[in-house]
Every structure is written in structure tokens, then in C-alpha cells.
Design an enzyme around this catalytic site. Structure first.
Site, PDB file in Angstrom:
ATOM      1  N   ASP A 136     -11.841   1.343   8.469  1.00  0.00           N
ATOM      2  CA  ASP A 136     -13.071  -0.029   8.264  1.00  0.00           C
ATOM      3  C   ASP A 136     -11.395  -1.365   8.915  1.00  0.00           C
ATOM      4  O   ASP A 136     -10.825  -0.881   9.239  1.00  0.00           O
ATOM      5  CB  ASP A 136     -13.368  -0.326   6.854  1.00  0.00           C
ATOM      6  N   GLU A 185     -10.322   0.958   3.225  1.00  0.00           N
ATOM      7  CA  GLU A 185      -8.149   0.071   2.676  1.00  0.00           C
ATOM      8  C   GLU A 185      -8.512  -1.628   2.938  1.00  0.00           C
ATOM      9  O   GLU A 185      -6.911  -1.391   1.847  1.00  0.00           O
ATOM     10  CB  GLU A 185      -7.490   0.905   4.349  1.00  0.00           C
TER      11      GLU A 185
END
Length: 537
Positions: free
Chosen positions: A137, A202
Site C-alpha cells: 500500500d 502498513e
């Protein structure tokens, strides 16, 4: 008589001290570490071909066009994550078809690759598995602020790859897999089992991604990893004050955090008849007390002192004197750090008042007021110590303290000459960046990327968030952080900022590092020696 006293009690001790400082500095500047002495020339490694350097860059650029944004906890672009999965399958066919590699989709969107080594007999002296970690991400972007290229255009201009995730952290995802695909192309057979874990959240928590990867590993019988290597630090160029060489920072810990609520309850009333003290006034004094009484310096209780000691051999002479003699001069350096909020953050738990709530009408004295306080906790500190400090400086029982959210600092992973995993990573870095100096680092949770060089080199951090490594603390005591590419004054502002970029050449070396690491980790004496591999290909 006075002159003799002066010589005996002033001049002689001062001369002795100067000589001692000079000797320490000379010794420090001549010091070599194991990774300096044992590293092999890059020609000892399988040479990552340059013929396909452009193709590899284009595969990264394509990954940057996929908008895998994490907006907030549990809110992320699921369709984009699945598109990225497909791009990885298309880009690395050998990995996704190899009978020795198992690919698991974890919790819908994260990925776990298991590379099965040929030596799986745990009683045969085989080293335990390790993990390479990264995340799929990216953070959101501000509209209209990118100057060179659109953030999800994935453009390559004059040898530079632009796009959100170019440094944080799709270059790690793609670079790790490029290295693995390259070795498979060359018929390399891994002896040691290892894992590659890509979390999908994350940037907002890591709980749904890396957290579930760790859970899956434990449920499938993996109780221990030799080490885990994740993103975090860089090979710093022209960013360390007093050091002209590259500085490769290997992170060994991260700050923790705590969000606290301060609240005051008192009798409400009308503003025409105010009491001597109000809830807002009591709270304001508490907030002021926290801001004017910072938490104590922990300099020397984390890796920050060793960072300076490690780089002292490459520092300019004035800096080298300071860094080589911290046994005496550490209070001076700590004082210098405290002059700026940016540098001060590396040596202590920080305090930030982020939300204030109180009155609701201009002529009504509210009966309650509250403030939200965010602490970033130094690894040598604890939540109990933080709260005790707050209570002591506030010194008012009417102010209640409630813990809203807390995550402890990650334990300080061992580092140094006798730590094989640290040596393995350091030696691999030196194979690709032979002129760099290796240093351990503390990952602060907040850093001003636009600050001057003197600020940056002390903060040692580039991201306003923790890494996924906090999810793997139960699996390994050796958690390390490095993004193995060069970071410059030009590129540092792109991390979570505008015009994020990586040069094709730097990305090429990024992949070379992972080739070196995978091969070095596959040796019987992994972490202690780096060896030639030509005969194995």
C-alpha cells in the site's frame, strides 16, 4: 608557587585529556569492522544483467500506476490491491510457477511467499528461515502539488522513475521479486528456506496485513525466524553532517506511541459569575506543564550513541573528535540535539498536544474540558514512566489521565561484530556500496523531511509511521530495517511528499542488494562470510 600549582592541577590534566581525546580519535578513525574486512568485490556475485535494466524499471513504473492507497485503518483500495497481485504474477512468471515456491494470499490482500530450501532437516545444522518484508500500500497524495509527473502516472523521465511508492515501498516489493526471479532464471537452487511477506495496510496499522501474516506463520508451525528485514532506512548521500561518504543506516528499533486523554471535571456556570478556576483553565495549566517540562533525555540508552561511534571513522576531524569521545562528550552532544525539536526527538519521548475540547457557548462556563496528547516513546522508556512523568509535572489530581491507544517501542535488536544477522545485512550492503559506512539507527516516528542536513542526520528517519516489523516481534529477536537505495537531498522530500522518485540506476543497485543478500544468507556461515557463487550457477 602559584605557577607550579597551575602546572600540576590544570596544565598537566588538561594536556593528558587532550592526548587521550586525540588517541581515541586516531583509534576510531583507523577502526575497521568485520563487514569492511570480509566483504568481497561485487564481481564475486552473479552479475545482474544491465541489458534488461529498462524492462525492470518499466515493471516498477507499471506498479506505481496502481493506486493501492490506504486511507485509514480498515479503509483501503481492495480492487487496486488485487490488480497489483495480478501485475506481480504477470511480471514474475518463474516465481509464480516454481514448484519450490508457495504463494499464499493472506487475509484477502496480503501476500506470503515461501521459498522452500533443499535442506529442510532441522537436525542437520540448517539455519532457520528468515523473512524479507515490504508493503503493497501507499499513502494518499495531495491534489495538484506534483510538479514533474502525476503521482499515479508511473512515468520515466531522463532515467528517473516517478510515482507514489517509488521509494515507499513498491520499489522494495518489486526489487525483492526481481532479485528472486533473476536467481531462478540462473537455475539457482536455494538451500535455506525463507519467506517474503508483503502486507497491504502498513501505512495505517499493519494489523490486517503483516499482523495476519505473522499469525499464519505461527499457525503453520513457524515459531522462529532468524531475522526479518523490512524497509526503513536508506543509504544516505550528502545527508550526514560531517561525513562525505555514503552512510548506510540499518535500523535496529522503532519508537512506540501512546495517545492519552487529559480530562478535567468541574462545576459549570454562567460567564457573568466566573469561579477562580475553570475546567479549561486547569486543563490549560496541565498542557503548559507538559510542554515546558519535556521527558528526560535517553541519549546513550538506545542505539543513537553507537550511530555516532560507528560513523566517527568517516567523519571530518572535528566531528570525529566529538563522535569518538562520547564517553566524555555525550552531554555536549545531547545538549546540541536538544536545540532543535527535530534532533531532540531522537533522544527522548516526545509530547504533542493534538486536540483540545472544552466550551460550547460563549457565555457558559463548561463543566468539563479534555485534551488529547500523543507521545512517541523512546525504546528505553515505558508507558508507566511516561504517565508517571506526566502526573509529576502536572501535579494536579483534578487532571485525570486515560490511555486511549498504546503500542510499545520495538525491542532493540542486537547489532555489532558478533551478531551474524546484522553482519549478513551489513556485508551485503558493502558489496553494493563499498564506500559506505554502516551504522545502526533508531527509527523515530516523525521527521521533517525538508529540514537541513544537520537535522536529518540526527533524526535518522524518513517516514511518519512505524514499519510492519512491530507485527513480527514474537517471531524474531533480530528485526532490521533498510531500504537499500541511495537517498539524496533531492529525493528525501518525496517520501510521503511530492514527486516521489528513484533513478533507474539506484533501482538497479536496489535489486543487486537483494541478490547479494539472498545468496549470502544461503551459505552455511551466513552472516559471517560472503563467498563466491559462480560455481553454483
Amino acid at each position: 608557587m602559584c605557577s607550579k600549582v597551575f602546572v600540576i592541577f590544570v596544565l598537566v590534566p588538561a594536556s593528558f585529556l587532550v592526548i587521550l581525546l586525540a588517541l581515541n580519535t586516531i583509534t576510531s578513525r583507523q577502526r575497521q569492522f568485520q563487514w569492511d574486512m570480509n566483504r568481497k568485490d561485487v564481481t564475486s556475485l552473479p552479475q545482474l544483467d544491465r541489458e534488461r535494466i529498462q524492462q525492470r524499471a518499466e515493471r516498477l513504473a507499471k506498479a506505481l500506476t496502481i493506486q493501492t492507497i490506504s486511507w485509514e485503518r480498515d479503509v483501503f483500495e481492495t480492487e487496486a490491491l488485487l490488480q497489483l497481485h495480478q501485475h506481480l504474477k504477470n511480471s514474475f512468471p518463474l516465481i509464480h510457477s516454481s514448484p519450490s515456491i508457495q504463494v499464499n494470499v493472506i487475509n484477502g490482500y496480503s501476500l506470503l511467499y515461501t521459498i522452500h530450501g533443499s535442506n529442510n532437516d532441522k537436525n542437520d545444522g540448517v539455519l532457520p528461515p528468515y523473512m524479507l518484508a515490504a508493503h503493497l500500500d501507499v499513502v494518499p497524495v495531495a491534489n495538484g502539488t506534483w510538479k514533474v509527473a502525476d503521482p499515479f502516472e508511473g512515468r520515466i523521465i531522463d532515467g528517473i522513475i516517478y510515482g507514489r511508492g517509488a521509494l515507499d515501498d513498491k520499489s522494495s516489493v518489486m526489487g525483492i521479486l526481481e532479485a528472486l526471479e533473476f536467481l531462478l532464471e540462473n537455475k539457482y537452487n536455494f538451500h535455506r528456506t525463507f519467506y517474503i511477506g508483503f502486507g497491504h495496510d502498513e501505512e495505517v496499522s499493519g494489523f490486517e496485513g503483516a499482523g495476519h501474516i505473522a499469525k499464519h506463520l505461527k499457525e503453520t508451525g513457524v515459531s522462529h525466524l532468524d531475522f526479518v528485514l523490512d524497509e526503513g532506512y536508506f543509504v544516505l548521500e550528502d545527508l550526514v553532517e560531517g561525513v562525505d561518504d555514503l552512510v548506510s543506516v540499518i535500523g535496529v528499533t522503532e519508537k512506540g506511541y501512546a495517545t492519552l486523554e487529559l480530562s478535567v471535571e468541574m462545576t459549570p456556570g454562567h460567564s457573568s459569575i466566573p469561579p477562580k478556576e475553570t475546567a479549561i483553565g486547569v486543563l490549560a495549566k496541565a498542557v503548559s506543564a507538559l510542554e515546558t517540562n519535556p521527558h528526560p533525555s535517553m541519549f546513550g540508552h538506545g542505539p543513537e550513541m553507537d550511530f555516532f561511534s560507528y560513523i566517527s571513522s568517516s567523519a571530518k576531524i572535528g566531528h570525529s573528535v566529538l563522535f569518538s569521545n562520547l564517553w566524555l562528550l555525550s552531554p555536549l552532544l545531547s545538549k546540541l540535539l536538544s536545540r532543535s525539536p527535530v534532533t531532540d526527538a531522537i533522544q527522548r519521548t516526545t509530547t504533542a498536544v493534538t486536540i483540545i475540547q472544552g466550551g460550547y457557548k460563549h457565555n457558559v462556563i463548561p463543566g468539563s474540558a479534555s485534551a488529547t496528547v500523543n507521545h512517541r516513546i523512546h525504546p528505553a522508556d515505558s508507558l508507566d514512566q511516561v504517565i508517571e512523568h506526566n502526573r509529576r509535572v502536572i501535579n494536579d489530581p483534578r487532571v485525570r489521565i486515560k490511555v486511549i491507544d498504546y503500542y510499545p517501542p520495538t525491542p532493540i535488536s542486537p547489532y555489532g561484530l558478533d551478531i551474524s544477522a546484522f553482519n549478513l545485512i551489513a556485508s551485503s550492503v558493502k558489496q553494493i556500496y563499498p564506500s559506505s559506512v554502516i551504522a545502526p539507527g533508531l527509527r523515530s516516528m516523525s521527521a521533517d523531511l525538508q529540514t537541513s542536513k544537520v537535522h536529518f542526520y540526527l533524526v535518522l528517519a524518513c517516514s511518519p509511521a512505524n514499519t510492519d516489523l512491530r507485527r513480527y516481534v514474537e517471531l524474531s529477536d533480530h528485526l532490521y530495517r533498510i531500504t537499500p537505495t541511495v537517498l539524496t537531498p533531492v529525493t528525501r522530500g518525496g517520501i510521503h511528499g511530492d514527486d516521489e522518485q528513484i533513478t533507474i540506476e539506484h533501482y538497479h543497485n536496489f535489486i543487486r542488494f537483494y541478490v547479494a543478500l539472498m545468496l549470502n544468507a544461503d551459505q552455511p556461515e551466513a552472516g559471517h562470510l560472503t563467498v563466491r557463487h559462480h560455481r553454483e550457477l
